[in-house]
Design a protein around this motif. Sequence first.
Motif, PDB file in Angstrom:
ATOM      1  N   ALA A 176     -31.469 -16.693 -28.536  1.00  0.00           N
ATOM      2  CA  ALA A 176     -30.579 -17.061 -27.171  1.00  0.00           C
ATOM      3  C   ALA A 176     -30.495 -16.163 -27.325  1.00  0.00           C
ATOM      4  N   GLU A 177     -30.236 -15.611 -25.576  1.00  0.00           N
ATOM      5  CA  GLU A 177     -30.469 -14.333 -25.375  1.00  0.00           C
ATOM      6  C   GLU A 177     -29.774 -14.348 -23.876  1.00  0.00           C
ATOM      7  N   SER A 178     -28.663 -13.123 -24.276  1.00  0.00           N
ATOM      8  CA  SER A 178     -27.730 -13.179 -22.503  1.00  0.00           C
ATOM      9  C   SER A 178     -28.576 -11.902 -22.081  1.00  0.00           C
ATOM     10  N   LEU A 179     -27.677 -10.273 -22.073  1.00  0.00           N
ATOM     11  CA  LEU A 179     -27.906  -9.432 -21.687  1.00  0.00           C
ATOM     12  C   LEU A 179     -29.622  -9.100 -21.195  1.00  0.00           C
ATOM     13  N   THR A 180     -31.022  -9.267 -22.538  1.00  0.00           N
ATOM     14  CA  THR A 180     -31.944  -9.506 -22.636  1.00  0.00           C
ATOM     15  C   THR A 180     -32.816 -10.553 -21.889  1.00  0.00           C
ATOM     16  N   GLY A 181     -31.914 -10.833 -21.347  1.00  0.00           N
ATOM     17  CA  GLY A 181     -32.602 -12.562 -20.833  1.00  0.00           C
ATOM     18  C   GLY A 181     -34.155 -12.931 -20.581  1.00  0.00           C
ATOM     19  N   GLY A 182     -34.509 -13.311 -22.300  1.00  0.00           N
ATOM     20  CA  GLY A 182     -35.972 -13.666 -22.367  1.00  0.00           C
ATOM     21  C   GLY A 182     -36.601 -12.788 -23.123  1.00  0.00           C
ATOM     22  N   LEU A 183     -36.307 -11.145 -22.865  1.00  0.00           N
ATOM     23  CA  LEU A 183     -36.949 -10.532 -23.420  1.00  0.00           C
ATOM     24  C   LEU A 183     -37.452 -10.809 -24.511  1.00  0.00           C
ATOM     25  N   VAL A 184     -36.253 -10.862 -25.776  1.00  0.00           N
ATOM     26  CA  VAL A 184     -36.836 -11.311 -27.018  1.00  0.00           C
ATOM     27  C   VAL A 184     -37.946 -12.167 -26.989  1.00  0.00           C
ATOM     28  N   ALA A 185     -37.908 -13.211 -26.485  1.00  0.00           N
ATOM     29  CA  ALA A 185     -38.663 -14.583 -26.497  1.00  0.00           C
ATOM     30  C   ALA A 185     -40.330 -14.028 -25.864  1.00  0.00           C
ATOM     31  N   SER A 186     -40.103 -13.132 -24.634  1.00  0.00           N
ATOM     32  CA  SER A 186     -41.054 -12.345 -23.869  1.00  0.00           C
ATOM     33  C   SER A 186     -41.841 -11.763 -25.206  1.00  0.00           C
ATOM     34  N   THR A 187     -41.129 -10.840 -26.004  1.00  0.00           N
ATOM     35  CA  THR A 187     -41.943  -9.802 -26.983  1.00  0.00           C
ATOM     36  C   THR A 187     -42.378 -10.546 -28.144  1.00  0.00           C
ATOM     37  N   MET A 188     -41.881 -12.271 -28.446  1.00  0.00           N
ATOM     38  CA  MET A 188     -42.223 -12.497 -29.316  1.00  0.00           C
ATOM     39  C   MET A 188     -44.006 -12.512 -29.231  1.00  0.00           C
ATOM     40  N   VAL A 189     -43.674 -14.008 -28.102  1.00  0.00           N
ATOM     41  CA  VAL A 189     -45.214 -14.461 -27.375  1.00  0.00           C
ATOM     42  C   VAL A 189     -45.964 -13.381 -27.366  1.00  0.00           C
ATOM     43  N   GLN A 190     -45.643 -11.852 -27.578  1.00  0.00           N
ATOM     44  CA  GLN A 190     -46.800 -11.418 -27.572  1.00  0.00           C
ATOM     45  C   GLN A 190     -47.904 -11.436 -28.579  1.00  0.00           C
ATOM     46  N   ILE A 191     -46.886 -11.649 -29.750  1.00  0.00           N
ATOM     47  CA  ILE A 191     -48.121 -11.195 -30.799  1.00  0.00           C
ATOM     48  C   ILE A 191     -49.249 -13.059 -31.042  1.00  0.00           C
TER      49      ILE A 191
ATOM     50  N   ASP B  30     -15.456  -7.181 -18.263  1.00  0.00           N
ATOM     51  CA  ASP B  30     -14.531  -7.768 -18.849  1.00  0.00           C
ATOM     52  C   ASP B  30     -13.811  -6.351 -19.481  1.00  0.00           C
ATOM     53  N   GLY B  31     -14.180  -5.336 -19.438  1.00  0.00           N
ATOM     54  CA  GLY B  31     -13.715  -3.845 -20.270  1.00  0.00           C
ATOM     55  C   GLY B  31     -14.184  -3.654 -21.163  1.00  0.00           C
ATOM     56  N   LYS B  32     -15.518  -4.143 -21.310  1.00  0.00           N
ATOM     57  CA  LYS B  32     -16.495  -3.191 -22.432  1.00  0.00           C
ATOM     58  C   LYS B  32     -17.367  -2.272 -22.299  1.00  0.00           C
ATOM     59  N   PRO B  33     -17.472  -1.475 -22.508  1.00  0.00           N
ATOM     60  CA  PRO B  33     -18.248  -0.214 -21.954  1.00  0.00           C
ATOM     61  C   PRO B  33     -19.457  -0.879 -21.692  1.00  0.00           C
ATOM     62  N   VAL B  34     -20.757   0.117 -20.581  1.00  0.00           N
ATOM     63  CA  VAL B  34     -22.107  -0.002 -20.535  1.00  0.00           C
ATOM     64  C   VAL B  34     -22.454   0.243 -22.327  1.00  0.00           C
ATOM     65  N   GLY B  35     -23.738  -0.467 -23.387  1.00  0.00           N
ATOM     66  CA  GLY B  35     -23.721  -0.294 -24.775  1.00  0.00           C
ATOM     67  C   GLY B  35     -23.524  -0.928 -25.282  1.00  0.00           C
ATOM     68  N   LEU B  36     -22.417  -1.388 -25.371  1.00  0.00           N
ATOM     69  CA  LEU B  36     -21.939  -2.203 -26.055  1.00  0.00           C
ATOM     70  C   LEU B  36     -22.793  -3.689 -26.788  1.00  0.00           C
ATOM     71  N   VAL B  37     -23.538  -3.761 -27.219  1.00  0.00           N
ATOM     72  CA  VAL B  37     -24.580  -4.724 -27.811  1.00  0.00           C
ATOM     73  C   VAL B  37     -23.785  -5.556 -29.211  1.00  0.00           C
TER      74      VAL B  37
ATOM     75  N   ILE C 159     -31.475   0.196 -22.746  1.00  0.00           N
ATOM     76  CA  ILE C 159     -30.634  -0.904 -23.270  1.00  0.00           C
ATOM     77  C   ILE C 159     -30.477  -2.028 -24.374  1.00  0.00           C
ATOM     78  N   ARG C 160     -31.603  -2.853 -22.808  1.00  0.00           N
ATOM     79  CA  ARG C 160     -32.176  -4.089 -23.546  1.00  0.00           C
ATOM     80  C   ARG C 160     -33.562  -4.386 -24.105  1.00  0.00           C
ATOM     81  N   THR C 161     -34.460  -2.844 -24.098  1.00  0.00           N
ATOM     82  CA  THR C 161     -35.820  -2.497 -25.357  1.00  0.00           C
ATOM     83  C   THR C 161     -34.921  -2.252 -26.366  1.00  0.00           C
ATOM     84  N   GLU C 162     -34.249  -1.274 -26.217  1.00  0.00           N
ATOM     85  CA  GLU C 162     -33.132  -1.440 -27.925  1.00  0.00           C
ATOM     86  C   GLU C 162     -32.922  -2.473 -28.564  1.00  0.00           C
ATOM     87  N   SER C 163     -32.429  -3.171 -27.966  1.00  0.00           N
ATOM     88  CA  SER C 163     -31.197  -4.392 -28.533  1.00  0.00           C
ATOM     89  C   SER C 163     -32.430  -5.750 -28.569  1.00  0.00           C
TER      90      SER C 163
END
Length: 163
Positions: free
Chosen positions: A24-39, A109-116, A140-144
Amino acid sequence: METSLAAADVVHRLVDRRETLATAESLTGGLVASTMVQIPGVSAVFRGGLVVYATELKARLAGVPAALLAERGPVDPDVAKALAVGARERCGADWGIATTGVAGPDPQDGKPVGLVYVAVADRHGADVRELKLDGNREVIRTESVTAVLSLLSEKLQAASSAV
């Protein structure tokens, strides 16, 4: 650990354990799933994923309590846990992983950039890790992605050691 190495490690551990994964992804917008399916071999373990960028979809699709979202907003450790649990339950997987946070360029919403927050859930519950990342959206997305896969790898290692 590099992102592709973290993904390969997770896939191999899950294959060995004969267990499955959902995202389930928010800020990564499918990048986790995309990374997984490359394996290679991932089809044996990856059930699917939810990209729930909009806050209301976190409730509707991933099952995050609407009251929690209304009270704390989408960037919250308990929301991350609920996303991971929702991914696991709604996709019928052994493990669920989730990402939520602020990739920038502006605070949200008052949360700083980079808070994950990244979270991992299994049938026993969920664990969450807070990240305070520096860099642009891509960094930030890749490190997440790397962080959530590393957390899952740690949980898989601990589960194997407990057996």
